[in-house]
Design a protein around this motif. Structure first.
Motif, PDB file in Angstrom:
ATOM      1  N   LEU A   1      37.025  43.486  43.227  1.00  0.00           N
ATOM      2  CA  LEU A   1      37.404  43.094  44.587  1.00  0.00           C
ATOM      3  C   LEU A   1      37.478  41.577  44.750  1.00  0.00           C
ATOM      4  N   PRO A   2      36.463  40.791  44.304  1.00  0.00           N
ATOM      5  CA  PRO A   2      36.571  39.334  44.458  1.00  0.00           C
ATOM      6  C   PRO A   2      37.791  38.747  43.761  1.00  0.00           C
ATOM      7  N   ALA A   3      38.125  39.272  42.566  1.00  0.00           N
ATOM      8  CA  ALA A   3      39.290  38.749  41.846  1.00  0.00           C
ATOM      9  C   ALA A   3      40.566  39.004  42.622  1.00  0.00           C
ATOM     10  N   ARG A   4      40.683  40.206  43.227  1.00  0.00           N
ATOM     11  CA  ARG A   4      41.885  40.518  44.009  1.00  0.00           C
ATOM     12  C   ARG A   4      41.946  39.681  45.284  1.00  0.00           C
ATOM     13  N   ILE A   5      40.800  39.491  45.920  1.00  0.00           N
ATOM     14  CA  ILE A   5      40.784  38.687  47.146  1.00  0.00           C
ATOM     15  C   ILE A   5      41.181  37.248  46.842  1.00  0.00           C
ATOM     16  N   GLN A   6      40.669  36.715  45.750  1.00  0.00           N
ATOM     17  CA  GLN A   6      41.031  35.355  45.366  1.00  0.00           C
ATOM     18  C   GLN A   6      42.524  35.258  45.058  1.00  0.00           C
ATOM     19  N   LEU A   7      43.063  36.260  44.357  1.00  0.00           N
ATOM     20  CA  LEU A   7      44.487  36.264  44.036  1.00  0.00           C
ATOM     21  C   LEU A   7      45.336  36.351  45.296  1.00  0.00           C
ATOM     22  N   LEU A   8      44.953  37.231  46.220  1.00  0.00           N
ATOM     23  CA  LEU A   8      45.702  37.374  47.463  1.00  0.00           C
ATOM     24  C   LEU A   8      45.649  36.086  48.289  1.00  0.00           C
TER      25      LEU A   8
END
Length: 207
Positions: free
Chosen positions: A106-113
């Motif tokens: 989840l943190p990786a996706r949030i950072q990417l978004l």
């Protein structure tokens, strides 16, 4: 060449954080360095790395390449520290990789978004988010190779459910981790001194 190498390293590191990698990404960087190392201005490359403050990410990638393929880097890699060893565990220990993926999905996706929203705007971020959850048919066919409509439908449903499962599991792990850290901070706070009672039931004075 310097910008291309930096892009390859950061792209791979982003996928390593979510434990979503393929072998040819590593091979791409290894072959790029092997064939182009004489054309890379390494001082300029490392100045880009320092300016962007991504030394740890790039060094971790080089650590993997050197450990697995003895990739020759014409400039000092520096000390990868524990991060290099940890990132190797992602490659070679499936159980550790699964745990790492659960924590960082989840943190990786949030950072990417967040990066997409900053660079291209909110509509692009929403479109990308929808594609993560509901990918194109070509993506499903390329990744899972289903034969026939039945297998395609199952692969699509399983893929989407797995994305939601990872997100929910990671949200729970993040919440539990914050609770644990909060409890740890409370336990480390200095408490009030214990004041023993005297024989008459009154507290003794502490001087």
């Amino acid at each position: 060449n310097e910008h291309m190498l930096l892009h390859l390293c950061l792209h791979l590191h982003a996928h390593l954080n979510s434990s979503d990698i393929t072998l040819y990404w590593l091979c791409d960087i290894h072959e790029f360095i092997r064939k182009m190392q004489d054309r890379v201005h390494w001082d300029f490359f490392w100045s880009l790395v320092r300016d962007l403050d991504v030394q740890d990410r790039v060094q971790n990638i080089f650590h993997i390449l050197h450990a697995c393929w003895r990739t020759e880097i014409l400039s000092s890699m520096g000390d990868c520290g524990d991060g290099g060893a940890g990132i190797l565990r992602i490659l070679f220990e499936p159980e550790y990789a699964a745990q790492h993926r659960s924590r960082h999905f989840l943190p990786a996706r949030i950072q990417l978004l967040g990066g997409i929203a900053t660079e291209y705007g909110i509509p692009a971020m929403i479109y990308f988010l929808l594609r993560i959850l509901f990918p194109t048919g070509d993506y499903i066919r390329g990744r899972y190779g289903p034969e026939g409509r039945g297998q395609f439908f199952r692969a699509y449903v399983n893929h989407t459910c797995e994305r939601f499962r990872r997100a929910i599991l990671n949200a729970f792990l993040q919440w539990r981790g914050r609770l644990f850290e909060k409890g740890e901070r409370k336990s480390k706070r200095p408490g009030m001194p214990h004041l023993p009672n005297d024989l008459n039931g009154t507290r003794k004075q502490v001087h």
